[in-house]
Design an enzyme around this catalytic site. Structure first.
Site, PDB file in Angstrom:
ATOM      1  N   ASN A 182       0.846  -1.186   0.000  1.00  0.00           N
ATOM      2  CA  ASN A 182       0.000   0.000   0.000  1.00  0.00           C
ATOM      3  C   ASN A 182       0.883   1.238   0.000  1.00  0.00           C
ATOM      4  O   ASN A 182       1.958   1.273   0.601  1.00  0.00           O
ATOM      5  CB  ASN A 182      -0.985   0.001   1.171  1.00  0.00           C
ATOM      6  CG  ASN A 182      -0.358  -0.154   2.538  1.00  0.00           C
ATOM      7  OD1 ASN A 182       0.567  -0.928   2.735  1.00  0.00           O
ATOM      8  ND2 ASN A 182      -0.888   0.579   3.512  1.00  0.00           N
ATOM      9  N   ILE A 183       0.424   2.251  -0.732  1.00  0.00           N
ATOM     10  CA  ILE A 183       1.156   3.503  -0.866  1.00  0.00           C
ATOM     11  C   ILE A 183       0.164   4.622  -0.555  1.00  0.00           C
ATOM     12  O   ILE A 183      -0.747   4.883  -1.350  1.00  0.00           O
ATOM     13  CB  ILE A 183       1.752   3.657  -2.282  1.00  0.00           C
ATOM     14  CG1 ILE A 183       2.672   2.469  -2.590  1.00  0.00           C
ATOM     15  CG2 ILE A 183       2.484   4.996  -2.411  1.00  0.00           C
ATOM     16  CD1 ILE A 183       3.082   2.351  -4.038  1.00  0.00           C
ATOM     17  N   GLU A 184       0.318   5.228   0.606  1.00  0.00           N
ATOM     18  CA  GLU A 184      -0.631   6.241   1.048  1.00  0.00           C
ATOM     19  C   GLU A 184      -0.258   7.627   0.536  1.00  0.00           C
ATOM     20  O   GLU A 184       0.864   7.859   0.086  1.00  0.00           O
ATOM     21  CB  GLU A 184      -0.710   6.257   2.579  1.00  0.00           C
ATOM     22  CG  GLU A 184      -1.304   4.992   3.134  1.00  0.00           C
ATOM     23  CD  GLU A 184      -1.416   4.981   4.648  1.00  0.00           C
ATOM     24  OE1 GLU A 184      -2.094   4.091   5.162  1.00  0.00           O
ATOM     25  OE2 GLU A 184      -0.826   5.863   5.326  1.00  0.00           O
ATOM     26  N   CYS A 231      -3.875   0.660  -2.905  1.00  0.00           N
ATOM     27  CA  CYS A 231      -3.772  -0.566  -2.119  1.00  0.00           C
ATOM     28  C   CYS A 231      -2.691  -1.491  -2.667  1.00  0.00           C
ATOM     29  O   CYS A 231      -2.327  -1.419  -3.838  1.00  0.00           O
ATOM     30  CB  CYS A 231      -5.104  -1.307  -2.129  1.00  0.00           C
ATOM     31  SG  CYS A 231      -6.458  -0.388  -1.368  1.00  0.00           S
ATOM     32  N   GLU A 291      -2.850  -4.710  -3.313  1.00  0.00           N
ATOM     33  CA  GLU A 291      -3.334  -5.606  -4.356  1.00  0.00           C
ATOM     34  C   GLU A 291      -3.333  -4.918  -5.718  1.00  0.00           C
ATOM     35  O   GLU A 291      -2.886  -5.470  -6.719  1.00  0.00           O
ATOM     36  CB  GLU A 291      -4.748  -6.110  -4.050  1.00  0.00           C
ATOM     37  CG  GLU A 291      -4.856  -6.858  -2.748  1.00  0.00           C
ATOM     38  CD  GLU A 291      -5.232  -5.965  -1.573  1.00  0.00           C
ATOM     39  OE1 GLU A 291      -4.606  -4.883  -1.390  1.00  0.00           O
ATOM     40  OE2 GLU A 291      -6.142  -6.352  -0.822  1.00  0.00           O
TER      41      GLU A 291
END
Length: 138
Positions: A47-49, A58, A60
């Site tokens: 995940n990369i916020e 996300c 996936e």
């Protein structure tokens, strides 16, 4: 798809390693994923916020987009790990993205706590009554 057709342990290890690469300064909730495509390769993602939460991606989807970018169009298996004390399922958006690239409702979705504690569901079990382009053909 049976476990002997998909190396669950390899997917699990890849997802756990991907989890450690997460960029999550806002939630501090690491997620890792590993996706097996028709070319036999495993593509990983975390995940990369983003401060603008809509810009967050996300794990996936990160893994799926990497595989699709490389020319793949058919998911054979997905492994995902988030909380190592509870099973973390793909979110709704990720389930819909997975739906775009699965051709078999029995594709295994491996939901992981750790290397030895995981469950396997079929894609249909985690998204019954899926809406996809395949359903629109007639």
């Amino acid at each position: 798809m049976e476990e002997n057709e998909v190396n669950y342990k390899e997917l699990i290890i890849n997802a756990l390693e991907a989890r450690e690469k997460a960029y999550c300064p806002y939630s501090n909730f690491k997620v890792g994923a590993a996706v097996l495509f028709e070319d036999g390769k495993i593509y990983t993602g975390s995940n990369i916020e983003n401060a603008s939460f809509g810009g967050t991606n996300c794990a996936e989807r990160t893994a799926i987009f990497k595989g699709v970018h490389e020319g793949n169009r058919e998911i054979k298996a997905v492994a995902v790990v988030g909380d190592t004390n509870a099973y973390t399922y793909p979110c709704g958006i990720c389930r819909q993205v997975i739906a775009e690239f699965v051709v078999d409702k029995n594709v295994p979705i491996i939901i992981i706590k750790n290397e030895n504690d995981y469950i396997v569901k079929t894609f249909e079990e985690i998204l019954p009554g899926v809406f996809s382009k395949k359903d629109l053909k007639g």
